[in-house]
Design an enzyme around this catalytic site. Structure first.
Site, PDB file in Angstrom:
ATOM      1  N   ILE A   9      -2.042  19.255   2.490  1.00 21.82           N
ATOM      2  CA  ILE A   9      -2.844  19.138   3.722  1.00 21.82           C
ATOM      3  C   ILE A   9      -1.931  19.233   4.929  1.00 21.82           C
ATOM      4  O   ILE A   9      -0.973  18.482   5.035  1.00 21.82           O
ATOM      5  CB  ILE A   9      -3.577  17.778   3.783  1.00 21.82           C
ATOM      6  CG1 ILE A   9      -4.374  17.526   2.508  1.00 21.82           C
ATOM      7  CG2 ILE A   9      -4.468  17.698   5.008  1.00 21.82           C
ATOM      8  CD1 ILE A   9      -4.930  16.111   2.420  1.00 21.82           C
ATOM      9  N   VAL A  25       3.638  13.942   3.079  1.00 18.82           N
ATOM     10  CA  VAL A  25       2.387  13.218   3.325  1.00 18.82           C
ATOM     11  C   VAL A  25       1.213  14.157   3.089  1.00 18.82           C
ATOM     12  O   VAL A  25       1.181  15.265   3.636  1.00 18.82           O
ATOM     13  CB  VAL A  25       2.304  12.683   4.776  1.00 18.82           C
ATOM     14  CG1 VAL A  25       1.009  11.911   4.997  1.00 18.82           C
ATOM     15  CG2 VAL A  25       3.504  11.815   5.107  1.00 18.82           C
ATOM     16  N   GLY A  33       0.335  15.929   0.518  1.00 21.57           N
ATOM     17  CA  GLY A  33       0.544  17.123  -0.309  1.00 21.57           C
ATOM     18  C   GLY A  33       0.406  18.389   0.508  1.00 21.57           C
ATOM     19  O   GLY A  33       1.145  18.608   1.468  1.00 21.57           O
ATOM     20  N   LYS A  86       9.060  11.669  -0.004  1.00 27.00           N
ATOM     21  CA  LYS A  86       8.592  10.679   0.990  1.00 27.00           C
ATOM     22  C   LYS A  86       9.445   9.427   0.982  1.00 27.00           C
ATOM     23  O   LYS A  86       9.611   8.770   2.004  1.00 27.00           O
ATOM     24  CB  LYS A  86       7.139  10.318   0.740  1.00 27.00           C
ATOM     25  CG  LYS A  86       6.868   9.845  -0.655  1.00 27.00           C
ATOM     26  CD  LYS A  86       5.448  10.160  -1.070  1.00 27.00           C
ATOM     27  CE  LYS A  86       5.339  10.083  -2.570  1.00 27.00           C
ATOM     28  NZ  LYS A  86       4.840  11.283  -3.191  1.00 27.00           N
ATOM     29  N   VAL A 129       7.251  19.752  -8.476  1.00 29.81           N
ATOM     30  CA  VAL A 129       7.189  20.439  -7.187  1.00 29.81           C
ATOM     31  C   VAL A 129       8.201  21.590  -7.139  1.00 29.81           C
ATOM     32  O   VAL A 129       7.890  22.699  -6.691  1.00 29.81           O
ATOM     33  CB  VAL A 129       7.424  19.460  -6.009  1.00 29.81           C
ATOM     34  CG1 VAL A 129       7.349  20.201  -4.678  1.00 29.81           C
ATOM     35  CG2 VAL A 129       6.385  18.337  -6.030  1.00 29.81           C
ATOM     36  N   LYS A 158       4.154   6.745   3.099  1.00 30.87           N
ATOM     37  CA  LYS A 158       3.502   7.796   3.895  1.00 30.87           C
ATOM     38  C   LYS A 158       3.060   7.239   5.244  1.00 30.87           C
ATOM     39  O   LYS A 158       3.149   7.920   6.273  1.00 30.87           O
ATOM     40  CB  LYS A 158       2.321   8.368   3.118  1.00 30.87           C
ATOM     41  CG  LYS A 158       2.769   9.133   1.875  1.00 30.87           C
ATOM     42  CD  LYS A 158       1.602   9.430   0.945  1.00 30.87           C
ATOM     43  CE  LYS A 158       2.040  10.262  -0.252  1.00 30.87           C
ATOM     44  NZ  LYS A 158       0.990  10.303  -1.302  1.00 30.87           N
TER      45      LYS A 158
END
Lengths: 396, 396
Positions: free
Chosen positions: A129, A125, A127, A98, A11, A198
């Site tokens: 979205i 949570v 990714g 998370k 990431v 999550k």
């Protein structure tokens, strides 16, 4: 604005790439340039295009120019200590971690508020979205009734392979590992721990009080068999790993387990590594958010979205918050009524009014029951001398 | 904060109801009470629980205590003049009026910015579904490539009835009217005008420059026959009315028309009055937002979400913005290549490499073509002496 990135893994390098390659369009959006001043990682990256690596956290903490830090180290240590120190030093923190948000979110949000900075975690949570901000902003005109989410791409890929290609769990897991969708040690995914964290974050945000991830009843997908999948399919359902939370009168329910989803529910059509989060609001009814729940660039783009939001609101805390919950706030799922899918051997005779639907293959029978507590179901099966090979809840 | 509501129709009364019945929980969310001081409507509501009706717009405009006005009158007049005056008087305006936003959004956003107030319109697209804010905030780390939306519940209900129940367009429309899903004069819905306005708003927001709704090529669903629906279904597609916009090198494409959606695309599973908006971002890939796109309380809850957001940021313009576009920015769809569904009579003989898939019923044939411009397709069919009964684009 000068920022730092802590952790140059998947990431972190994605965030670096997006910020570097889209500097102009980001600057246009916020009327200010965003520049990476430090990247903290214990490893060496001699071939990286970035030349601002440090191994010393204090370089970041003590640099007054750095106003925002991206924490994408993962794990709770030293991420927890670092985040506390950064927020206390009035630096904004954006994270995809998370585990840390689920475990220490309450405290970290409080420290952020006390210091008029923000702790943001859209990427933790789903990714890329959008879910955290829609939940607290756009849906703020609603009371949230419940959330049901397919929150883990790895397990959803495995279940899709079982449903569509008739692969066993072990075969499907192996395929997922070969395709890079599952880690060598898949425990956190297949046992539901990732979904659980999550779910804890969503429940805490939606209902305003901390739901402790360690107290959420969690079951993974390792016990799901091809028989379950096939019989459920014949009955008109898909099996998905669901993270669920629901407001009740005296608290909230939260649970992670495989569930049967009717084919006409949008969640049942979410396949492969995709995630979907269905939120039920008091006025809006069901709304669903769908997309890739993981991956370097999708997740990194959510982190960058948070960075942009903070640049726009850098002088104040935007009010993402939940508080400690009272004892007993997380309710006991044993008291909750559900319909169930029950798989039994064809040799077992079973009848009764509680059977809503029934289907058989050569050797086994699949039943759908009326609503009752799980204890009552088990007692009843025992009374009838029937041995359940599987019991799986139906989504409401 | 004292607010006013202009227009006490379906959405306006919904906003009133939510604010009145949820005063406490709203006050908790924003640490401030939200109170309705005026409701503007020319009609009398003697039985309403509200006692703050006025017929004089100036009561609202000239009251310094009113900091935020909800414009849910619909239409462009007098909503346009009123909104301009309110923003110029440094009052925030929240609206669900897609016609006004599509037609005068550019100017109104500019006036809002110049006066350090906000013009917000989450409810104008997708009713209660969060889409405006996710698009500009959460997805800000992405460049938006394209948006494909089922944006109108009425037409989606009609098409679902045609697909699932084999009803003709006229029968399905009648049913929709009887169920309150379609108006007596259904033109704005079935001819695609409503979808067109929403598409213009999404395109303007996503790509930053005004897309004029009056210039968007728009076709409704009135020509769709049961034959189209049945042949498309056999070929593996659903027909949906799609509002589409896409970034290209020198501008954007935008279009509203019925399209064939493959069954494995999430949009094809969106049935009845539900809406779904699929956004493709440069890093996140496809994300979809799904829910009820209309209705009193869903739409009103989105208006209330905007009100809450403004109370949180009442001292500044949060930067929702697009600008005038240069001449030629909206590109000509004739230049865009597509695959097509073509329906012809069984009496017409047709062959050629451009046919990707073919299926027949007793009297007609359905084809899927390779990608080409619509002009080329029509020329080719003419050359072959084939009379197309329908030509419908495939979604990409």
């Amino acid at each position: 604005m000068k920022i730092a990135i802590m952790g140059f893994g998947v990431v972190g390098s994605g965030v670096g790439e997006i910020i570097k390659n889209n500097a102009e369009s980001i600057a246009e959006k916020v009327s200010e340039s965003v520049e990476i001043k430090y990247i903290l990682d214990l490893r060496d990256f001699p071939d990286s295009e970035f030349k601002c690596f440090t191994k010393d956290f204090n370089d970041i903490l003590n640099d007054d120019e750095v106003k925002l830090v991206v924490e994408v180290m993962g794990g709770t240590n030293p991420a927890y200590t670092f985040t506390k120190q950064l927020l206390s030093a009035k630096k904004h923190v954006v994270t995809s971690n998370k585990e840390l948000v689920a475990k220490h979110g309450t405290e970290l949000l409080e420290i952020a508020k006390a210091n008029s900075v923000n702790y943001m975690f859209e990427a933790s949570v789903g990714g890329g979205i959008p879910i955290i901000r829609p939940l607290i902003n756009c849906l703020a005109g609603n009371e949230i009734n419940n959330i049901k989410g397919i929150l883990n791409g790895t397990t959803n890929y495995i279940l899709t392979q079982m449903i569509s290609c008739g692969k066993s769990f072990d075969e499907a897991l192996k395929g997922a590992q070969e395709n890079g969708y599952a880690e060598k040690d898949p425990t956190a995914d297949v046992e539901g721990h990732d979904t659980c964290r999550k779910t804890a974050i969503l429940a805490s945000l939606a209902f305003g009080k901390e739901v402790d991830s360690e107290k959420i009843q969690t079951e993974g997908i390792t016990k799901i068999t091809l028989s379950d999948v096939a019989l459920a399919n014949k009955l008109g359902y898909s099996i998905k790993l669901i993270g669920l939370c629901e407001k009740a009168e005296n608290g909230v329910y939260a649970e992670v387990c495989p569930m049967l989803i009717p084919k006409d529910n949008m969640l049942s059509g979410i396949d492969d590594v995709f995630n979907g989060i269905m939120v039920n609001g008091s006025f809006v009814g069901d709304v669903m958010f769908y997309g890739r729940g993981a991956g370097m660039l999708p997740t990194a783009s959510a982190v960058v979205g948070d960075i942009i939001d903070i640049v726009r609101h850098k002088d104040k805390n935007v009010g993402i918050m939940w508080t400690k919950a009272e004892e007993g706030y997380l309710l006991d799922n044993a008291e909750r009524k559900n319909s169930y899918f029950v798989r039994i051997s064809s040799n077992d005779e079973i009848s009764g009014e509680f059977i809503v639907k029934k289907i058989a293959n050569d050797t086994e029978i699949g039943l759908i029951t009326s609503e009752m507590t799980e204890t009552k179901l088990k007692d009843m099966l025992k009374e009838k001398g029937v041995n359940a090979l599987s019991i799986i809840k139906l989504v409401k």
